[in-house]
Design an enzyme around this catalytic site. Structure first.
Site, PDB file in Angstrom:
ATOM      1  CE  LYS A 109      -3.694  -1.958   2.914  1.00 48.17           C
ATOM      2  NZ  LYS A 109      -4.836  -1.817   2.002  1.00 48.17           N
ATOM      3  CD  GLU A 163      -5.530  -8.171   3.379  1.00 45.86           C
ATOM      4  OE1 GLU A 163      -6.331  -7.718   4.206  1.00 45.86           O
ATOM      5  OE2 GLU A 163      -5.176  -7.544   2.363  1.00 45.86           O
ATOM      6  NE  ARG A 210     -10.918 -10.122  -1.999  1.00 43.82           N
ATOM      7  CZ  ARG A 210     -11.264  -9.232  -2.932  1.00 43.82           C
ATOM      8  NH1 ARG A 210     -11.606  -9.634  -4.154  1.00 43.82           N
ATOM      9  NH2 ARG A 210     -11.263  -7.942  -2.647  1.00 43.82           N
TER      10      ARG A 210
END
Length: 510
Positions: A280, A352, A354
Site C-alpha cells: 500500500k 488478503e 477474502r
C-alpha cells in the site's frame, strides 16, 4: 499510566424525577418545530425550569442542531448546578430511538471529566432508556491505555456515571444489565481496534479473547500455524507467511442448553495490513491496525450473547493474520489450497481479507449451522459505494440479508443491502486453478462477496441439500472513524456490527 486508564462510564437507570437528582449536570434535549426551538416533550422538569430553559434557548438563538449543545447554570427547580441542552433534530432517516442515542452521545462527550450526569431527553420505557444509556456510555468512551507521562495527567477521563430516567424500579436492574452487556461488548471491540499493531497481533489477539471469555460459558480453541497447516487452511497461512508473527484461528463456541438454532460467525482479523508485496502507499497504511475489526466484532458479539444468556448456539471463527512483506511473503501468481481442497490463484496480495475469510467460511459450513454471517473490513469499494458510515450487506438468502440490514438500522449500525449480480462470477475464472481471488475492477465490494460465496456450502445431503443462508457485512467504512467524533462515535474504532450481531442472536433465539 493512570490507574483509571481503563475506567469507563457506569450506568444507573431510574424512575426518579430528573430535576431532583443530585449530579454534576442534567442533560435535556431540544427540538425545532415550525421555526421554534423548545425542550423535547417528556423531560419531566418542573414548569419553572422548563420555562426558564425555553426562554434561554430563544435568547441564545439555539437551533437544536445534531451536534449542538448549550450550557446553562442556575436553572430554577433543578438540583444539578449545570444544565446541558443537546439538539435532537426531528428530520432525517434516523429513528427516534437512534436520535435519542446520538443526542446522549453528544452530551456525554461534552461532559468529559465530569463525575456524573442525569439524562432526561424525553425517553420513556425500557427501549428508549436503554438507547439513551447506550449513547451516553458509548459517547463517553475513551482509550487512554497508552497515554504516557506527557499526556496521562492532562487528558480528560470520560463521564463517570450516567443516570438515565424513564425506567420503573421493577425493570431497572434487568434493563441496566442488558444494556451494559452490549455496551461492554462495543467497548471491547473498540479497544481491540484501537490497540497498536506492535502489541495486538494474532497471538496476543487470541490471548485477549481467552482472557475475556474466562468465567463465561464460552469455549475458546486456538489453532497455531502448525495446526492450520494440518487442517488445510491455506488461505490464512498464505496471508500470514510474510510475517514474523504467525497466524492464528480462534474458535469461540457458545452452546446453551435448550438452543434450537445455530448461528455461525466469521470475522476478518488482519491485525496489520501492509498490502503484502502489492504494498500500500504509506498514507494508506496509517489506519491499517483496524483491519481486524470484523474479528473484533464477532468476538465481542459472542461474549455479549453469552453474557445475556440468549438461548441460541453461536460459533465464531476469528481468522487472524498479519499481512507483511517478509522473505516468504505470498506472491501474485501463487496458488494456494483452501480448507476443503479448492485452489485459488493469487492476483493481488492486498486483497488478503477474502483469503482468510474463505477458510473460516469453509469451517463454518462443516458445522452445518442454520445461518452464517461474516463481518469484514473487506473493500475500499464499499466505502466508495456507501460512504464512511454505512455497512454494505450482501448474501445468498434475501430473507437473512434483509433481516441483518433491518436489525443493523434498528440498533444504530447503519446498513444498506447490495446485490450480487450473476455476471460477476465468471470474472473469477482462471485456467490455472479453481478460481482466482479477484475479478473485474468495478463493483469491487460485490466481487469480494462473490468470491466468499464460493466457500459457503450446503446443508443436508443429496436432493435435500440447500445452500446454507449466508450474509456478508462489509464494515470497511464505519469500523474506524478518522474524522471528528459525532453522536456516540469517537475518533478511532467504533465497534461497528457488534450490536447487529447481538440483535440477530436475539431474533434467532425468540
Amino acid at each position: 499510566m493512570a490507574d483509571d486508564a481503563h475506567a469507563q462510564t457506569t450506568l444507573r437507570l431510574t424512575d426518579e424525577e430528573a430535576g431532583r437528582i443530585e449530579a454534576d449536570a442534567l442533560v435535556v434535549a431540544a427540538t425545532k418545530t415550525d421555526g421554534t426551538v423548545a425542550l423535547a416533550d417528556g423531560h419531566g422538569l418542573p414548569e419553572e425550569a422548563a420555562t426558564h430553559l425555553n426562554e434561554a434557548l430563544g435568547a441564545l438563538g439555539a437551533e437544536a442542531g445534531a451536534e449542538e449543545t448549550v450550557r446553562l447554570t442556575g436553572v430554577p427547580g433543578v438540583a444539578a448546578p449545570l444544565v446541558v441542552v443537546v439538539g435532537m433534530p426531528k428530520a432525517g432517516p434516523a429513528t427516534r430511538v437512534e436520535r435519542l442515542r446520538r443526542a446522549a452521545g453528544v452530551a456525554a462527550r461534552a461532559l468529559a471529566g465530569r463525575s456524573s450526569a442525569v439524562f432526561a431527553l424525553g425517553q420513556s420505557g425500557v427501549d428508549e432508556a436503554s438507547a439513551v444509556a447506550e449513547g451516553a456510555a458509548l459517547g463517553a468512551y475513551t482509550f487512554r491505555e497508552h497515554h504516557g507521562v506527557g499526556k496521562v495527567e492532562s487528558a480528560k477521563a470520560g463521564l463517570g456515571e450516567a443516570v438515565v430516567t424513564g425506567v420503573g424500579a421493577d425493570e431497572a436492574e434487568d434493563a441496566t444489565a442488558s444494556a451494559l452487556a452490549v455496551i461492554d461488548a462495543v467497548r471491547y471491540a473498540r479497544d481491540l481496534v484501537n490497540s497498536p499493531p506492535n502489541q495486538l497481533y494474532p497471538e496476543t489477539f487470541a490471548g485477549s479473547v481467552e482472557t475475556r471469555a474466562a468465567g463465561l460459558p464460552v469455549e475458546v480453541e486456538v489453532w497455531d500455524a502448525e495446526r492450520l497447516e494440518q487442517e488445510g487452511c491455506g488461505g490464512i497461512l498464505g496471508v500470514g507467511q510474510g510475517s514474523g508473527r504467525p497466524p492464528r484461528l480462534v474458535t469461540l463456541r457458545y452452546t446453551p442448553e435448550g438452543a434450537s438454532r445455530h448461528l455461525a460467525l466469521v470475522g476478518k482479523g488482519i491485525t496489520f495490513d501492509s498490502g503484502g508485496l502489492c504494498i500500500k502507499p504509506g498514507a494508506a497504511m496509517i489506519t491499517m491496525k483496524m483491519d481486524m475489526a470484523g474479528a473484533a466484532a464477532c468476538a465481542a458479539g459472542v461474549l455479549a450473547i453469552a453474557q445475556l444468556g440468549l438461548p441460541v448456539q453461536v460459533t465464531a471463527y476469528l481468522c487472524l493474520a498479519e499481512n507483511m512483506t517478509g522473505d516468504l511473503a505470498q506472491r501474485p501468481g501463487d496458488i494456494v489450497t483452501m480448507r476443503g481442497g479448492r485452489t485459488v490463484e493469487i492476483i493481488n496480495t492486498d486483497a488478503e481479507g477474502r483469503l482468510v475469510m474463505a477458510d473460516g467460511l469453509a469451517l463454518a459450513t462443516e458445522q452445518q449451522p442454520d445461518a452464517i454471517v461474516d463481518v469484514a473490513t473487506l473493500t475500499g469499494a464499499c466505502i466508495i459505494a456507501l460512504g464512511e458510515r454505512t455497512m454494505g450487506v450482501m448474501g445468498n438468502d434475501d430473507e437473512l440479508r434483509d433481516t441483518v440490514t433491518r436489525l443493523g438500522n434498528e440498533v444504530g449500525d447503519t446498513a444498506w443491502s447490495l446485490p450480487m449480480p450473476e455476471e460477476i462470477r465468471p470474472t473469477l475464472d482462471t485456467p490455472v486453478a479453481d478460481l482466482k481471488h479477484t475479478g473485474e475492477r468495478s463493483a469491487g465490494a460485490m466481487v469480494a462477496a462473490t468470491f466468499l460465496q464460493e466457500f459457503v456450502g450446503k446443508k443436508g445431503e443429496g436432493e435435500d441439500a440447500a445452500d446454507i443462508p449466508w450474509t456478508h457485512i462489509d464494515i470497511a467504512g464505519p469500523a474506524f472513524n478518522e474524522k471528528a467524533p459525532w453522536g456516540y462515535h469517537p475518533k478511532g474504532g467504533t465497534g461497528a456490527a457488534v450490536r447487529t450481531l447481538v440483535a440477530l442472536a436475539r431474533e434467532y433465539s425468540a
